[in-house]
Design a protein around this motif. Sequence first.
Motif, PDB file in Angstrom:
ATOM      1  N   ARG A 170      60.578  14.043  66.050  1.00  0.00           N
ATOM      2  CA  ARG A 170      60.613  13.024  65.011  1.00  0.00           C
ATOM      3  C   ARG A 170      59.229  12.858  64.376  1.00  0.00           C
ATOM      4  O   ARG A 170      59.094  12.754  63.181  1.00  0.00           O
TER       5      ARG A 170
ATOM      6  N   MET B 296      61.932  20.544  66.436  1.00  0.00           N
ATOM      7  CA  MET B 296      61.042  19.675  65.647  1.00  0.00           C
ATOM      8  C   MET B 296      61.207  18.234  66.122  1.00  0.00           C
ATOM      9  O   MET B 296      62.317  17.732  66.235  1.00  0.00           O
TER      10      MET B 296
ATOM     11  N   ALA C  12      56.910  15.432  56.304  1.00  0.00           N
ATOM     12  CA  ALA C  12      57.139  14.687  55.066  1.00  0.00           C
ATOM     13  C   ALA C  12      55.808  14.314  54.439  1.00  0.00           C
ATOM     14  O   ALA C  12      55.662  14.274  53.228  1.00  0.00           O
TER      15      ALA C  12
ATOM     16  N   PHE D 163      58.621  15.602  62.024  1.00  0.00           N
ATOM     17  CA  PHE D 163      59.310  15.404  60.752  1.00  0.00           C
ATOM     18  C   PHE D 163      58.479  14.532  59.823  1.00  0.00           C
ATOM     19  O   PHE D 163      58.299  14.814  58.648  1.00  0.00           O
ATOM     20  N   LEU D 164      57.942  13.460  60.401  1.00  0.00           N
ATOM     21  CA  LEU D 164      57.166  12.553  59.570  1.00  0.00           C
ATOM     22  C   LEU D 164      55.898  13.227  59.067  1.00  0.00           C
ATOM     23  O   LEU D 164      55.521  13.077  57.915  1.00  0.00           O
TER      24      LEU D 164
ATOM     25  N   ALA E  72      65.537  18.874  57.686  1.00  0.00           N
ATOM     26  CA  ALA E  72      66.386  18.026  58.534  1.00  0.00           C
ATOM     27  C   ALA E  72      67.836  18.025  58.065  1.00  0.00           C
ATOM     28  O   ALA E  72      68.762  17.969  58.884  1.00  0.00           O
TER      29      ALA E  72
END
Lengths: 396, 396
Positions: B3, B1, B10, B6-7, B38
């Motif tokens: 960065r 995954m 989210a 991840f955002l 995470a």
Amino acid sequence: MTRRGFLLSAGTTTGAFALGAGVGVAANAAVALRADTAVGAATVNFYGAHQAGIETPFQAHGVFLGFDLKRDTTHVMARRMMELLTDDAARLAQGDPALPDNDPYLAEKPARLTATFGFGPGFFTKLGLSSQIPAGFADLPAYRIDKLVPEYSGSDLVISIGSDDPLTLAHAVRQLTRTARSFSSIRWSQKGFVRSQGVAPATQTNRNLFGQVDGTINPAPGTEAFAGQVWAEGSPSWFAGGTQLVLRRIAMNLDTWDKLDEGGKEISVGRKLSNGAPLTGVHEFDAADMEAKNSAGLSVIPDFAHMRRARTDNPKEKFLRRPLNYDDGILLDGTSNSGLLFAAYMANIQTQYLPVQQRLVDLDLLNTWTTPIGSAVYALPPGCLPGGFIGEGLLS
Amino acid sequence: MTRRGFLLSAGTTTGAFALGAGVGVAANAAVALRADTAVGAATVNFYGAHQAGIETPFQAHGVFLGFDLKRDTTHVMARRMMELLTDDAARLAQGDPALPDNDPYLAEKPARLTATFGFGPGFFTKLGLSSQIPAGFADLPAYRIDKLVPEYSGSDLVISIGSDDPLTLAHAVRQLTRTARSFSSIRWSQKGFVRSQGVAPATQTNRNLFGQVDGTINPAPGTEAFAGQVWAEGSPSWFAGGTQLVLRRIAMNLDTWDKLDEGGKEISVGRKLSNGAPLTGVHEFDAADMEAKNSAGLSVIPDFAHMRRARTDNPKEKFLRRPLNYDDGILLDGTSNSGLLFAAYMANIQTQYLPVQQRLVDLDLLNTWTTPIGSAVYALPPGCLPGGFIGEGLLS
């Protein structure tokens, strides 16, 4: 903090912040993993038609506290106790301190704190309320598989507290215990956990300490199926919107369990260890084929498998499982003091729970590695609105 | 995954996801709070000059396991034990199962798992290694404030395990215990916690169960100050890069503590409850003014205040504090079985720790509400590289 602010905040994590499997955080870097505070700030509304903490998605940590009413606690005092406990719980759920609270800074991060209250059989008899006992509510019969100890069995009152943060939880336990102890004596406390927030996807069913995917057949919150299984109707009228709780402390012998290989573990339950799929299926939520045979002509899901024994097509025998793992250190013989705080919620213990439990007592290979050592039942009143209190229908 | 992934992840949380204080999650909505993974995927590198788990930022959960060598465990067997434990720890830290591990699915989410190993005085004497005992390393003297019980004191070997996830931790405890038990007997286990990930900002100092901000004066990881306080130099040579651990189980009487008001609590420590600032300052990290007097001519930070007694300007008397809270249910008298697993790391116990501890024994108002009930010391070897093992300098 706005939603946009949260994303920006997440975006400011350092480059060393590991975002995926296999990406390591340098062991000795001062890495900011706690890049946001959303887990701590999240709240669950205390008020409503039903008590919080039942339909609420699992919090990471939970405690069950058992209290016995003091000999001189009257109906009026029990009412006062529930008024005060309600006030404590509503405040703490918002991140506000209880009154009084000399450690208010420990209340600041509710992390989805909920406190849920229930009455044991002794609550009704001691207060002269036997006529108000809900339909189907009574102590479980003695089962031959049980080796119950009083330290984990029964009580007149239960307070079940959940939070995603263990420090918040410890603080709330202390505040609610202080209030309850003016009217009752604490008999036991039992602490448990599932995964922390952010460890596994929200949609993923929990695993227990046997490594099993546990809770696949639960009704989804907010559905008619959930309401039908869990919330009581009006008999007696004060209990409409309430539920009944069976709490069983089930010791798990991890040492002997781990002598099994993966296949041995799987047939004891009837599901795959890897993803919880029935042994006749591929995915976790595939329907089990109870008729399927292997090449030797034997049932793929054996007669003794836990899922065959627990499973039912009778909608009247379904209920909500909300178990927590417990791990309380080491016993004198060097084995771990571990197991499951099996918490099951249903409208009526007699009609929904007893038939399933009896089948598991009669035959369930999992009994080989599990021993019920605590047992208790509670009637959980419906929720209340601001200005009211939990149990008002019974105690007003 | 990635960065970016991840955002995005989210960003896909539902609108019901509470992102700020006071924004409530509807009690009964099936809300996905665990919107990312995470926390579970994050790893800490096992290998390096120093053992992991010391300079590592606090994990939410930790366990200390105390083992005594079996009578017939030889030098060769102790070496074999440490080779196997090293292998287990390195695998588990990456989210891989130990060998053998019949519950591999419980190893999948390391959540910054670390396992750290240390040797008690008995490890050296039983194995004929007394000549290799590090400078300054010995059992603490008997202190008049101590009420030690053997269930929480001493042991030949300690394994300290940390993770942000309690299920991962329970699994790792089991795997490492199984390996160690072939060569040693488990004597005790002690479990503790701080805040969960995502509850408080990463820069925020922890609070203990007294509600105090605890750890303000710690050296920052990665600094020269940290290295100077914590990592031993070469005497004896095998110990270069190692450290010494003082582990004290300190019972805290929360009932009597909570009879104090906020001002009473603050003068016992010399810091504000709200943010940990010294009573002569405003912000947590303000320097304390030990000379400041109030209008009555008395010291603002009293003579008996914990921070005045513990504090030192002597750089040779500083060390790292890495304490965990413990909360192990209810004692027979109805009070909570709670306190602090005080873990302090330093290059040399004799020169760095003993002077501070003696001052606190002689006078510290906090002694009124705290009782040391367990005590142990360990020499923690330096780290190792792949192919090596923890303790290789001593046991090869």
